[in-house]
Scaffold this motif. Sequence first.
Motif, PDB file in Angstrom:
ATOM      1  N   MET A  64       0.837  -1.283   0.060  1.00 51.12           N
ATOM      2  CA  MET A  64       0.111   0.131   0.035  1.00 51.12           C
ATOM      3  C   MET A  64       1.100   1.110  -0.085  1.00 51.12           C
ATOM      4  SD  MET A  64      -2.826   1.033   2.736  1.00 51.12           S
ATOM      5  CE  MET A  64      -2.078   2.382   3.659  1.00 51.12           C
ATOM      6  N   ALA A  65       0.517   2.098  -0.874  1.00 48.93           N
ATOM      7  CA  ALA A  65       1.659   3.241  -0.976  1.00 48.93           C
ATOM      8  C   ALA A  65       0.767   4.248  -0.161  1.00 48.93           C
ATOM      9  CB  ALA A  65       1.471   3.792  -2.416  1.00 48.93           C
ATOM     10  N   PHE A  66       1.875   5.145   0.474  1.00 48.23           N
ATOM     11  CA  PHE A  66       1.276   6.177   1.400  1.00 48.23           C
ATOM     12  C   PHE A  66       1.325   7.632   0.545  1.00 48.23           C
ATOM     13  CE2 PHE A  66       5.896   5.312   1.832  1.00 48.23           C
ATOM     14  CZ  PHE A  66       6.458   6.637   1.749  1.00 48.23           C
ATOM     15  N   GLN A  67       0.558   8.650   1.342  1.00 45.50           N
ATOM     16  CA  GLN A  67       0.632   9.800   0.459  1.00 45.50           C
ATOM     17  C   GLN A  67       2.000  10.512   0.799  1.00 45.50           C
ATOM     18  OE1 GLN A  67      -2.058  10.567  -1.308  1.00 45.50           O
ATOM     19  NE2 GLN A  67      -1.359  12.887  -1.513  1.00 45.50           N
ATOM     20  N   THR A  68       2.663  11.227  -0.286  1.00 41.14           N
ATOM     21  CA  THR A  68       3.780  12.067  -0.228  1.00 41.14           C
ATOM     22  C   THR A  68       3.170  13.353  -0.688  1.00 41.14           C
ATOM     23  OG1 THR A  68       5.130  10.259  -0.667  1.00 41.14           O
ATOM     24  CG2 THR A  68       6.234  12.500  -0.749  1.00 41.14           C
ATOM     25  N   GLN A  69       3.697  14.413   0.176  1.00 45.75           N
ATOM     26  CA  GLN A  69       3.345  15.838   0.024  1.00 45.75           C
ATOM     27  C   GLN A  69       4.634  16.563  -0.247  1.00 45.75           C
ATOM     28  OE1 GLN A  69       1.131  18.012   2.854  1.00 45.75           O
ATOM     29  NE2 GLN A  69       1.259  19.880   1.734  1.00 45.75           N
ATOM     30  N   VAL A  70       4.835  17.349  -1.436  1.00 47.03           N
ATOM     31  CA  VAL A  70       6.241  18.046  -1.550  1.00 47.03           C
ATOM     32  C   VAL A  70       5.853  19.561  -1.609  1.00 47.03           C
ATOM     33  CG1 VAL A  70       8.082  18.276  -3.210  1.00 47.03           C
ATOM     34  CG2 VAL A  70       6.927  16.059  -3.090  1.00 47.03           C
ATOM     35  N   THR A  71       6.470  20.301  -0.632  1.00 45.99           N
ATOM     36  CA  THR A  71       6.447  21.736  -0.610  1.00 45.99           C
ATOM     37  C   THR A  71       7.588  22.213  -0.811  1.00 45.99           C
ATOM     38  OG1 THR A  71       4.860  21.266   1.160  1.00 45.99           O
ATOM     39  CG2 THR A  71       5.888  23.589   1.252  1.00 45.99           C
ATOM     40  N   THR A  72       7.952  23.593  -1.421  1.00 52.35           N
ATOM     41  CA  THR A  72       9.003  24.287  -1.716  1.00 52.35           C
ATOM     42  C   THR A  72       8.988  25.741  -0.838  1.00 52.35           C
ATOM     43  OG1 THR A  72       8.027  25.401  -3.580  1.00 52.35           O
ATOM     44  CG2 THR A  72       9.228  23.319  -3.815  1.00 52.35           C
ATOM     45  N   ARG A  73      10.058  26.201  -0.485  1.00 52.53           N
ATOM     46  CA  ARG A  73       9.975  27.163   0.224  1.00 52.53           C
ATOM     47  C   ARG A  73      10.946  28.273  -0.391  1.00 52.53           C
ATOM     48  NH1 ARG A  73      10.599  25.233   6.558  1.00 52.53           N
ATOM     49  NH2 ARG A  73       8.486  24.566   6.648  1.00 52.53           N
TER      50      ARG A  73
ATOM     51  N   GLU B 250       9.041  14.764  -8.562  1.00 42.03           N
ATOM     52  CA  GLU B 250       8.841  13.260  -8.900  1.00 42.03           C
ATOM     53  C   GLU B 250       9.850  12.370  -8.377  1.00 42.03           C
ATOM     54  OE1 GLU B 250       6.740  10.134  -9.455  1.00 42.03           O
ATOM     55  OE2 GLU B 250       5.947  12.328  -9.864  1.00 42.03           O
ATOM     56  N   TYR B 251      11.092  12.837  -8.367  1.00 39.50           N
ATOM     57  CA  TYR B 251      12.410  12.245  -7.668  1.00 39.50           C
ATOM     58  C   TYR B 251      12.107  12.304  -6.181  1.00 39.50           C
ATOM     59  CZ  TYR B 251      17.010  11.022  -6.568  1.00 39.50           C
ATOM     60  OH  TYR B 251      18.117  10.588  -6.138  1.00 39.50           O
ATOM     61  N   ALA B 252      11.663  13.176  -5.473  1.00 40.91           N
ATOM     62  CA  ALA B 252      11.277  13.111  -4.131  1.00 40.91           C
ATOM     63  C   ALA B 252      10.355  12.162  -3.690  1.00 40.91           C
ATOM     64  CB  ALA B 252      10.869  14.659  -3.459  1.00 40.91           C
ATOM     65  N   ARG B 253       9.204  12.111  -4.387  1.00 38.00           N
ATOM     66  CA  ARG B 253       8.125  11.222  -4.275  1.00 38.00           C
ATOM     67  C   ARG B 253       8.608   9.728  -4.430  1.00 38.00           C
ATOM     68  NH1 ARG B 253       5.333  15.092  -7.114  1.00 38.00           N
ATOM     69  NH2 ARG B 253       3.798  16.276  -5.808  1.00 38.00           N
ATOM     70  N   SER B 254       9.530   9.430  -5.603  1.00 34.71           N
ATOM     71  CA  SER B 254      10.013   8.097  -5.742  1.00 34.71           C
ATOM     72  C   SER B 254      11.021   7.784  -4.555  1.00 34.71           C
ATOM     73  CB  SER B 254      10.613   8.121  -7.278  1.00 34.71           C
ATOM     74  OG  SER B 254      11.880   8.763  -7.345  1.00 34.71           O
ATOM     75  N   ARG B 255      11.853   8.705  -4.252  1.00 29.69           N
ATOM     76  CA  ARG B 255      12.774   8.233  -3.315  1.00 29.69           C
ATOM     77  C   ARG B 255      12.152   7.821  -1.989  1.00 29.69           C
ATOM     78  NH1 ARG B 255      17.347   5.919  -3.185  1.00 29.69           N
ATOM     79  NH2 ARG B 255      18.111   7.421  -1.676  1.00 29.69           N
ATOM     80  N   THR B 256      11.109   8.892  -1.588  1.00 27.59           N
ATOM     81  CA  THR B 256      10.479   8.328  -0.291  1.00 27.59           C
ATOM     82  C   THR B 256       9.551   7.194  -0.498  1.00 27.59           C
ATOM     83  OG1 THR B 256       8.678  10.068  -0.745  1.00 27.59           O
ATOM     84  CG2 THR B 256      10.326  10.601   0.636  1.00 27.59           C
ATOM     85  N   ALA B 257       9.126   6.938  -1.391  1.00 28.28           N
ATOM     86  CA  ALA B 257       8.378   5.728  -1.733  1.00 28.28           C
ATOM     87  C   ALA B 257       9.333   4.548  -1.524  1.00 28.28           C
ATOM     88  CB  ALA B 257       7.802   5.628  -3.223  1.00 28.28           C
ATOM     89  N   LYS B 258      10.589   4.545  -1.677  1.00 26.30           N
ATOM     90  CA  LYS B 258      11.403   3.336  -1.424  1.00 26.30           C
ATOM     91  C   LYS B 258      11.592   3.274   0.063  1.00 26.30           C
ATOM     92  CE  LYS B 258      13.607   3.608  -5.742  1.00 26.30           C
ATOM     93  NZ  LYS B 258      14.543   3.024  -6.652  1.00 26.30           N
TER      94      LYS B 258
ATOM     95  N   SER C 224       2.262   8.689   6.013  1.00 28.45           N
ATOM     96  CA  SER C 224       2.307   9.555   5.077  1.00 28.45           C
ATOM     97  C   SER C 224       3.708  10.353   5.116  1.00 28.45           C
ATOM     98  CB  SER C 224       1.560  10.778   5.357  1.00 28.45           C
ATOM     99  OG  SER C 224       1.602  11.245   6.730  1.00 28.45           O
ATOM    100  N   ALA C 225       4.076  11.113   4.087  1.00 24.61           N
ATOM    101  CA  ALA C 225       5.520  11.658   3.954  1.00 24.61           C
ATOM    102  C   ALA C 225       5.160  13.184   3.529  1.00 24.61           C
ATOM    103  CB  ALA C 225       6.503  11.113   3.081  1.00 24.61           C
ATOM    104  N   HIS C 226       6.087  14.141   4.147  1.00 22.58           N
ATOM    105  CA  HIS C 226       6.091  15.413   3.579  1.00 22.58           C
ATOM    106  C   HIS C 226       7.558  15.768   3.425  1.00 22.58           C
ATOM    107  CE1 HIS C 226       4.939  19.728   4.701  1.00 22.58           C
ATOM    108  NE2 HIS C 226       5.234  19.551   3.462  1.00 22.58           N
ATOM    109  N   VAL C 227       7.729  16.374   2.135  1.00 23.85           N
ATOM    110  CA  VAL C 227       9.229  16.623   1.841  1.00 23.85           C
ATOM    111  C   VAL C 227       9.066  18.305   1.672  1.00 23.85           C
ATOM    112  CG1 VAL C 227      10.558  16.582   0.130  1.00 23.85           C
ATOM    113  CG2 VAL C 227       9.437  14.728   0.582  1.00 23.85           C
ATOM    114  N   ILE C 228       9.995  18.930   2.183  1.00 22.59           N
ATOM    115  CA  ILE C 228      10.015  20.381   2.242  1.00 22.59           C
ATOM    116  C   ILE C 228      11.599  20.687   1.562  1.00 22.59           C
ATOM    117  CG2 ILE C 228      10.269  22.551   3.595  1.00 22.59           C
ATOM    118  CD1 ILE C 228       8.780  20.808   5.776  1.00 22.59           C
TER     119      ILE C 228
END
Length: 106
Positions: free
Chosen positions: A1-10, A20-28, A38-42
Amino acid sequence: MAFQTQVTTRHVDVSDRVREYARSRTAKLEQFYDGIVSAHVILGEDNSPAENKTAQINIEVYQKQLSAGDSGSSHEEAINLCVDQLRRQLEKYKSKLRSKDKDAHR
């Protein structure tokens, strides 16, 4: 089951490829522990003269939040460093869960 990944920029614009790279790396990370909610990438930039790219990743697991932050010459490098830190944290968290489970069955 895949989890939700949110990517935010500051204060920085990043391409869809980096997102997409951030999403694929966190999915691993799911290879090491499948209980990630869930995951949140900033993504951002340092104000240093070298203008290092920063990444911070927060992941939620059962009753806990794990986080890692690092900087590098590119966002991809910073993401890789964060994923490595989170991999170690997940392995430690998983071993603690297992040791508690073993004690509970005694």
